[in-house]
Design a protein around this motif. Structure first.
Motif, PDB file in Angstrom:
ATOM      1  N   LEU A 160      82.651  33.982  47.343  1.00 53.08           N
ATOM      2  CA  LEU A 160      82.682  33.157  48.552  1.00 53.08           C
ATOM      3  C   LEU A 160      83.860  32.184  48.531  1.00 53.08           C
ATOM      4  O   LEU A 160      84.467  31.901  49.572  1.00 53.08           O
ATOM      5  N   LEU A 161      84.202  31.679  47.351  1.00 51.83           N
ATOM      6  CA  LEU A 161      85.384  30.834  47.226  1.00 51.83           C
ATOM      7  C   LEU A 161      86.638  31.610  47.605  1.00 51.83           C
ATOM      8  O   LEU A 161      87.519  31.102  48.318  1.00 51.83           O
ATOM      9  N   LEU A 162      86.732  32.848  47.134  1.00 53.41           N
ATOM     10  CA  LEU A 162      87.872  33.698  47.461  1.00 53.41           C
ATOM     11  C   LEU A 162      87.974  33.918  48.969  1.00 53.41           C
ATOM     12  O   LEU A 162      89.068  33.915  49.539  1.00 53.41           O
ATOM     13  N   ALA A 163      86.825  34.123  49.601  1.00 55.12           N
ATOM     14  CA  ALA A 163      86.822  34.323  51.049  1.00 55.12           C
ATOM     15  C   ALA A 163      87.320  33.076  51.777  1.00 55.12           C
ATOM     16  O   ALA A 163      87.962  33.169  52.831  1.00 55.12           O
ATOM     17  N   ASP A 164      87.040  31.900  51.216  1.00 62.19           N
ATOM     18  CA  ASP A 164      87.505  30.655  51.824  1.00 62.19           C
ATOM     19  C   ASP A 164      88.993  30.432  51.587  1.00 62.19           C
ATOM     20  O   ASP A 164      89.724  29.990  52.486  1.00 62.19           O
TER      21      ASP A 164
ATOM     22  N   LEU B 160      91.312  32.789  50.771  1.00 60.09           N
ATOM     23  CA  LEU B 160      92.155  33.892  51.243  1.00 60.09           C
ATOM     24  C   LEU B 160      91.511  34.573  52.456  1.00 60.09           C
ATOM     25  O   LEU B 160      91.266  35.784  52.456  1.00 60.09           O
ATOM     26  N   PRO B 161      91.230  33.834  53.524  1.00 59.14           N
ATOM     27  CA  PRO B 161      90.444  34.365  54.645  1.00 59.14           C
ATOM     28  C   PRO B 161      91.122  35.490  55.422  1.00 59.14           C
ATOM     29  O   PRO B 161      90.439  36.269  56.083  1.00 59.14           O
ATOM     30  N   HIS B 162      92.452  35.576  55.334  1.00 55.81           N
ATOM     31  CA  HIS B 162      93.166  36.566  56.136  1.00 55.81           C
ATOM     32  C   HIS B 162      93.448  37.863  55.358  1.00 55.81           C
ATOM     33  O   HIS B 162      94.127  38.754  55.889  1.00 55.81           O
ATOM     34  N   THR B 163      92.959  37.962  54.146  1.00 57.10           N
ATOM     35  CA  THR B 163      93.132  39.202  53.384  1.00 57.10           C
ATOM     36  C   THR B 163      92.423  40.348  54.101  1.00 57.10           C
ATOM     37  O   THR B 163      91.222  40.250  54.398  1.00 57.10           O
ATOM     38  N   PRO B 164      93.116  41.440  54.410  1.00 56.00           N
ATOM     39  CA  PRO B 164      92.449  42.575  55.065  1.00 56.00           C
ATOM     40  C   PRO B 164      91.493  43.275  54.094  1.00 56.00           C
ATOM     41  O   PRO B 164      91.869  43.601  52.970  1.00 56.00           O
TER      42      PRO B 164
ATOM     43  N   GLN C 188      82.991  38.280  57.842  1.00 57.10           N
ATOM     44  CA  GLN C 188      81.801  39.130  57.891  1.00 57.10           C
ATOM     45  C   GLN C 188      81.202  39.285  56.500  1.00 57.10           C
ATOM     46  O   GLN C 188      79.976  39.353  56.350  1.00 57.10           O
ATOM     47  N   PHE C 189      82.049  39.354  55.479  1.00 55.59           N
ATOM     48  CA  PHE C 189      81.547  39.420  54.106  1.00 55.59           C
ATOM     49  C   PHE C 189      80.652  38.222  53.806  1.00 55.59           C
ATOM     50  O   PHE C 189      79.559  38.357  53.246  1.00 55.59           O
TER      51      PHE C 189
END
Length: 221
Positions: free
Chosen positions: A93-97, A99-103, A183-184
């Protein structure tokens, strides 16, 4: 039956930037910098003219291992404890925050279970009906592997069963397709890593009549 935590991992498939995933960046943003010591393992044989930025590395804290291989980012617990599985989710979840624009295209939770005593009852459940005909044909059975693809609670459950000698291995993969990391975050909040772990255990116990060993030890702090 035991859960092999070293082979169990939360995997997110996407266009991850290998330049970002250095031990320094991971330590600074995911593992509280100098507050927590990390270990770096080189998992790729070094050849002449290699670029150190793209060598396969595994960076570990006391609770989580992180590894980027191609387009697959893998986070796995270092011990068989619920708090370690929960920590893998927190890091993801930290990674998603950050690096939110990673495809990204999908994520999955992999669980591997092993049983060293294969009963006749288990063999009868797993083995296909054509095995007796194969043996009558004159072929000697030295190993078996079966693959199932199922739909369970809006997720795809891919299950591979390997029978060899007196050992059986169950490899379960809960897969969900996603459009982006937003969405993840939504999907993982609705069905957590620990929930998927419980589903995996329940599936093996209910279908194959096996009992998970070491449950209390896994959950102890």
């Amino acid at each position: 039956m035991k859960l092999d935590h070293s082979s169990s991992a939360l995997v997110i498939v996407g266009g991850w930037n290998a330049h970002i995933f250095t031990p320094d960046w991971i330590s600074r943003y995911l593992f509280d910098g100098k507050k927590e010591k990390i270990k770096v393992d080189i998992l790729t044989e070094l050849s002449h003219g290699f670029n150190p930025q793209f060598v396969s590395q595994r960076v570990s804290s006391k609770e989580v291992r992180i590894q980027l291989q191609g387009n697959k980012l893998s986070l796995s617990p270092t011990e068989n404890k619920d708090k370690h599985f929960k920590k893998t989710e927190e890091i993801a979840l930290l990674l998603a925050d950050y690096l939110p624009h990673t495809p990204v295209s999908g994520f999955g939770m992999n669980f591997v279970f092993t049983e060293n005593k294969v009963s006749e009852g288990l063999k009868n459940i797993v083995r296909p009906k054509d095995l007796s005909k194969i043996e009558k044909f004159g072929a000697s059975l030295i190993g078996q592997q079966y693959t199932l693809s199922l739909e369970l609670d809006s997720m795809i459950l891919n299950c591979t069963i390997e029978l060899k000698d007196k050992k059986v291995t169950f490899k379960l993969n809960f897969h969900t397709e996603i459009r982006d990391l937003a969405q993840f975050k939504t999907e993982i909040s609705e069905t957590s890593v620990l929930t998927m772990k419980e589903k995996a255990v329940d599936f093996i116990v209910s279908v194959y009549n096996l009992e998970l060993k070491g449950v209390m030890n896994e959950q102890m702090e």
